[in-house]
Design an enzyme around this catalytic site. Structure first.
Site, PDB file in Angstrom:
ATOM      1  N   LYS A  30     -37.047 101.744  74.137  1.00 11.18           N
ATOM      2  CA  LYS A  30     -36.155 100.795  73.807  1.00 11.18           C
ATOM      3  C   LYS A  30     -36.409  99.242  73.551  1.00 11.18           C
ATOM      4  O   LYS A  30     -35.787  98.801  72.542  1.00 11.18           O
ATOM      5  CB  LYS A  30     -34.987 100.750  74.675  1.00 11.18           C
ATOM      6  N   ASP A  40     -25.632 100.997  75.762  1.00  8.38           N
ATOM      7  CA  ASP A  40     -25.894 101.323  77.007  1.00  8.38           C
ATOM      8  C   ASP A  40     -25.152 100.738  78.289  1.00  8.38           C
ATOM      9  O   ASP A  40     -24.455 101.540  79.094  1.00  8.38           O
ATOM     10  CB  ASP A  40     -27.276 101.465  77.451  1.00  8.38           C
TER      11      ASP A  40
HETATM   12  P1  NDP Z   1     -38.059 102.858  81.125  1.00  2.00           P
HETATM   13  O1  NDP Z   1     -39.306 103.661  80.854  1.00  2.00           O
HETATM   14  O2  NDP Z   1     -37.832 101.669  80.561  1.00  2.00           O
HETATM   15  O3  NDP Z   1     -38.091 102.205  82.778  1.00  2.00           O
HETATM   16  C1  NDP Z   1     -38.358 103.409  83.553  1.00  2.00           C
HETATM   17  C2  NDP Z   1     -38.187 102.704  84.937  1.00  2.00           C
HETATM   18  O4  NDP Z   1     -38.362 103.847  85.966  1.00  2.00           O
HETATM   19  C3  NDP Z   1     -39.362 101.677  85.618  1.00  2.00           C
HETATM   20  O5  NDP Z   1     -38.879 100.510  86.388  1.00  2.00           O
HETATM   21  C4  NDP Z   1     -40.512 102.460  86.389  1.00  2.00           C
HETATM   22  O6  NDP Z   1     -41.037 101.894  87.313  1.00  2.00           O
HETATM   23  C5  NDP Z   1     -39.359 103.356  86.837  1.00  2.00           C
HETATM   24  N1  NDP Z   1     -40.066 104.655  87.431  1.00  2.00           N
HETATM   25  C6  NDP Z   1     -40.549 105.811  86.920  1.00  2.00           C
HETATM   26  N2  NDP Z   1     -40.963 106.643  87.366  1.00  2.00           N
HETATM   27  C7  NDP Z   1     -40.720 106.416  88.800  1.00  2.00           C
HETATM   28  C8  NDP Z   1     -40.794 106.924  90.137  1.00  2.00           C
HETATM   29  N3  NDP Z   1     -41.529 107.925  90.318  1.00  2.00           N
HETATM   30  N4  NDP Z   1     -40.515 106.337  91.132  1.00  2.00           N
HETATM   31  C9  NDP Z   1     -40.076 105.056  91.051  1.00  2.00           C
HETATM   32  N5  NDP Z   1     -39.705 104.500  89.784  1.00  2.00           N
HETATM   33  C10 NDP Z   1     -40.282 105.061  88.620  1.00  2.00           C
HETATM   34  O7  NDP Z   1     -36.756 103.790  81.093  1.00  2.00           O
HETATM   35  P2  NDP Z   1     -35.344 103.404  80.508  1.00  2.00           P
HETATM   36  O8  NDP Z   1     -34.888 102.382  81.510  1.00  2.00           O
HETATM   37  O9  NDP Z   1     -35.273 103.356  79.082  1.00  2.00           O
HETATM   38  O10 NDP Z   1     -34.574 104.790  81.137  1.00  2.00           O
HETATM   39  C11 NDP Z   1     -34.407 105.085  82.714  1.00  2.00           C
HETATM   40  C12 NDP Z   1     -33.724 106.162  82.704  1.00  2.00           C
HETATM   41  O11 NDP Z   1     -32.279 106.000  82.483  1.00  2.00           O
HETATM   42  C13 NDP Z   1     -34.286 107.573  81.999  1.00  2.00           C
HETATM   43  O12 NDP Z   1     -34.130 108.495  83.134  1.00  2.00           O
HETATM   44  C14 NDP Z   1     -33.158 107.677  80.994  1.00  2.00           C
HETATM   45  O13 NDP Z   1     -33.005 109.347  80.739  1.00  2.00           O
HETATM   46  C15 NDP Z   1     -31.848 107.205  81.583  1.00  2.00           C
HETATM   47  N6  NDP Z   1     -30.731 106.750  80.863  1.00  2.00           N
HETATM   48  C16 NDP Z   1     -29.472 107.251  80.656  1.00  2.00           C
HETATM   49  C17 NDP Z   1     -28.698 107.083  79.686  1.00  2.00           C
HETATM   50  C18 NDP Z   1     -27.318 107.656  79.633  1.00  2.00           C
HETATM   51  O14 NDP Z   1     -26.676 107.585  78.643  1.00  2.00           O
HETATM   52  N7  NDP Z   1     -26.890 108.414  80.634  1.00  2.00           N
HETATM   53  C19 NDP Z   1     -28.787 105.807  78.849  1.00  2.00           C
HETATM   54  C20 NDP Z   1     -30.081 105.303  78.941  1.00  2.00           C
HETATM   55  C21 NDP Z   1     -31.135 105.560  79.886  1.00  2.00           C
HETATM   56  P3  NDP Z   1     -42.580 100.940  87.259  1.00  2.00           P
HETATM   57  O15 NDP Z   1     -42.237  99.705  86.385  1.00  2.00           O
HETATM   58  O16 NDP Z   1     -43.128 100.794  88.578  1.00  2.00           O
HETATM   59  O17 NDP Z   1     -43.360 102.090  86.169  1.00  2.00           O
END
Ligand code: NDP
Length: 263
Positions: free
Chosen positions: A63, A99
């Site tokens: 994104k 979103d």
């Molecule tokens: P990003 O990749 O931008 O961010 C992911 C975040 O998750 C980071 O802060 C990362 O932390 C954290 N993270 C990943 N794995 C773990 C873990 N095992 N434990 C703790 N923290 C973790 O993702 P997005 O923001 O684009 O999307 C996030 C979620 O939201 C996705 O699952 C997506 O499917 C969902 N989503 C749903 C939507 C809907 O319409 N329902 C719309 C948009 C998103 P770190 O910085 O430490 O790596």
């Protein structure tokens, strides 16, 4: 026929093709929507044009790359630097973020929310935290690692890592991490997340299509919780209105798209 797609990695789980194709079919719009697994976000722009797309949605983890791929950013996306919807206009890419509005639609039934703990500091978190602040809510962002918290801190948000968080009562706890999307992880260590949820009034998970460990934990603690389906519907309706150049009534899009959730 106009062609649309969702870009992401992973993307196989995405319901967006079903949602948008249902709208096109039901409302007689000449469009087709597919999914594209994109490993390298910097290839988004050329892939979009090579495929002759008219519009696209962008999901994890591209994104922010999508923001950079656009020629022009409109509306709320300017504020957050995160784009989840792109349309092509006269050879230019125009970026939007739907979103946050989608999420506000999802939590509309939750009453008296004043304080929010947002888990995760990725693109979704960026959009939601800004939107919560616009609504006058007090927002704390908690993330596994400190790196991604820096921009939130600079932007005036209260930020904490797992080690720093104070366990207190938040009205709403929102999981925007991808923990639980493709694995069975909680978004924070079990003890910590359980203590936080025990004090919370409501919870929401951005992930949809599966009962994540976070949602299951909320169920065991009897907390009123929403999964990501309503957020998905809300953002999808707004994206579809951009794709179809606002020719279709929003309510008709919503009704048609809602039907895809029964499939
Ligand atoms: P990003 O990749 O931008 O961010 C992911 C975040 O998750 C980071 O802060 C990362 O932390 C954290 N993270 C990943 N794995 C773990 C873990 N095992 N434990 C703790 N923290 C973790 O993702 P997005 O923001 O684009 O999307 C996030 C979620 O939201 C996705 O699952 C997506 O499917 C969902 N989503 C749903 C939507 C809907 O319409 N329902 C719309 C948009 C998103 P770190 O910085 O430490 O790596």
């Amino acid at each position: 026929m106009r062609l649309f797609a969702i870009f992401g990695d992973p993307v196989a789980h995405s319901r967006s093709p079903l949602m948008h194709n249902m709208v096109f079919k039901t409302l007689g719009y000449s469009g087709c929507y597919t999914r594209i697994q994109l490993k390298d976000g910097s290839k988004l722009r050329e892939t979009f044009f090579n495929l002759g797309l008219s519009g696209a949605n962008i999901t994890v983890p591209h994104k922010e790359a999508a923001f950079n791929a656009c020629d022009e950013i409109r509306g709320f996306a300017n504020k957050v630097g995160v784009v989840n919807t792109i349309i092509e206009q006269d050879g230019k890419l125009i970026g939007y973020n739907t979103d946050a509005d989608g999420f506000m639609f999802a939590i509309a039934p939750f009453k008296n929310i004043k304080t929010v703990l947002v888990l995760g500091a990725g693109g979704t978190s960026k959009a939601l935290t800004e939107r919560f602040r616009d609504e006058g809510l007090s927002v704390t962002v908690m993330n596994r690692s400190s790196k991604r918290l820096e921009s939130f801190k600079e932007n005036g948000f209260e930020t904490v890592t797992w080690e720093e968080v104070e366990v207190k009562a938040y009205d709403l706890v929102v999981n925007t991490t991808s923990a639980g999307l493709q694995d069975e992880n909680l978004p924070a260590p079990d003890d910590l997340i359980t203590s936080l949820l025990k004090k919370a009034s409501y919870a929401a998970d951005a992930i949809y299509g599966k009962r994540t460990p976070f949602l299951k934990l909320c169920d065991t603690l009897s907390i009123t919780v929403k999964d990501g389906a309503d957020m998905l519907l809300g953002q999808g309706v707004l994206a579809n209105a951009y794709f179809t150049q606002e020719q279709l009534p929003l309510e008709s899009i919503r009704t048609a798209m809602q039907k895809s959730f029964e499939l």
